[in-house]
Design an enzyme around this catalytic site. Sequence first.
Site, mmCIF file in Angstrom:
data_model
loop_
_atom_site.group_PDB
_atom_site.id
_atom_site.type_symbol
_atom_site.label_atom_id
_atom_site.label_comp_id
_atom_site.label_asym_id
_atom_site.label_seq_id
_atom_site.Cartn_x
_atom_site.Cartn_y
_atom_site.Cartn_z
ATOM 1 N N MET A 21 36.446 31.845 36.236
ATOM 2 C CA MET A 21 36.968 33.032 36.927
ATOM 3 C C MET A 21 36.264 34.029 36.406
ATOM 4 S SD MET A 21 40.407 33.458 34.141
ATOM 5 C CE MET A 21 39.946 31.845 32.741
ATOM 6 N N CYS A 103 38.842 30.605 46.393
ATOM 7 C CA CYS A 103 38.771 32.331 46.918
ATOM 8 C C CYS A 103 38.881 32.890 47.458
ATOM 9 C CB CYS A 103 37.688 32.992 46.357
ATOM 10 S SG CYS A 103 36.948 34.556 45.487
#
Length: 337
Positions: A21, A103
């Site tokens: 993350m 992403c």
Amino acid sequence: MSTITTATGHLSARRFSVAPMMDWTDRHCRYFHRQLSRHALLFTEMVTSAAVVHGDRERLLGFEPVEHPVALQLGGSDPAELAEATRIGAGFGYDEINLNVGCPSDRVQSGRFGACLMAEPGLVAECVRAMRGATDVPVTVKCRIGIDDQDTEESLDRFADHMVEAGVAALYVHARKAWLKGLSPKENRTIPPLDYPRVHRLAARLAPLPVCLNGGIDGIEAALAHLPAVSGVMLGRAAYQDPMLLGQVDSRFFGVSSPAPDLRAIIAAMADYAERQLGQGVRLNAITRHMLGLANGRPGARAFRQVLSVEAARRGAGPEVLWQALATLERHETVAA
């Protein structure tokens, strides 16, 4: 199931992993998470291959030995550059090198990496082959079930087949499409709907290749429910925001008998770690910001968070702030008893 060699022997570390993350899973976060689970596979934030090749490698890639098993996630689309970044990352001792094909951010798209690469499975396969040629460490891919208007049945199978042919060691699949136009990365976390059965079907089709499920899993029971259908599960926000759930991972996922994590022992370990890091110029709040959810659900959790966030941000703050937060929590618990 594929295994990763760790200091404790051969474990199927992908059975449970904490998702990479951005801005969250830095080395301080990973050190903290390792105090809660000895066996979960941890991931770095995504690092671009260009940054690894041309940037400050120790700052970008350095980690503590206790973090093993730990995977380095790379972003990029240039096979030669990714190969060099893989060679460098493997030299730092990472247990796995992962390529980000999931992403959806505008910044990532402009650099031609992340989820937009799901439209170019041939190029991703070329990248995986180049990365594999640079190391004996497992090379894996994290992807979505599709992007934009792709048919997730046909396009995901085609993408996965390219990865298998390239020799990928495992796939981590976020069970949601990425919409690259018209949705922000934040909106992409909830829109469109999750499709877990699609990942289950992919796992059955690709067996015995490990396929691990990611996306929206909100706790231990929900994660365990998927294990009959996939090789492993990957939690992101749930693990970060409620880190104590990681304390169940070793027993529930790896069958390791170990006592539940003790909050005082965790504070002691993190205070020692903070002492070392402060000596290297790290600010205390760079460490404590990852610990704010540690007392969730306990009386005094709000006061605990306040001490860690406010006091740790003061200039010159030291490890005593962690003990102050614990003392504050214990006072509230005494009053509530």
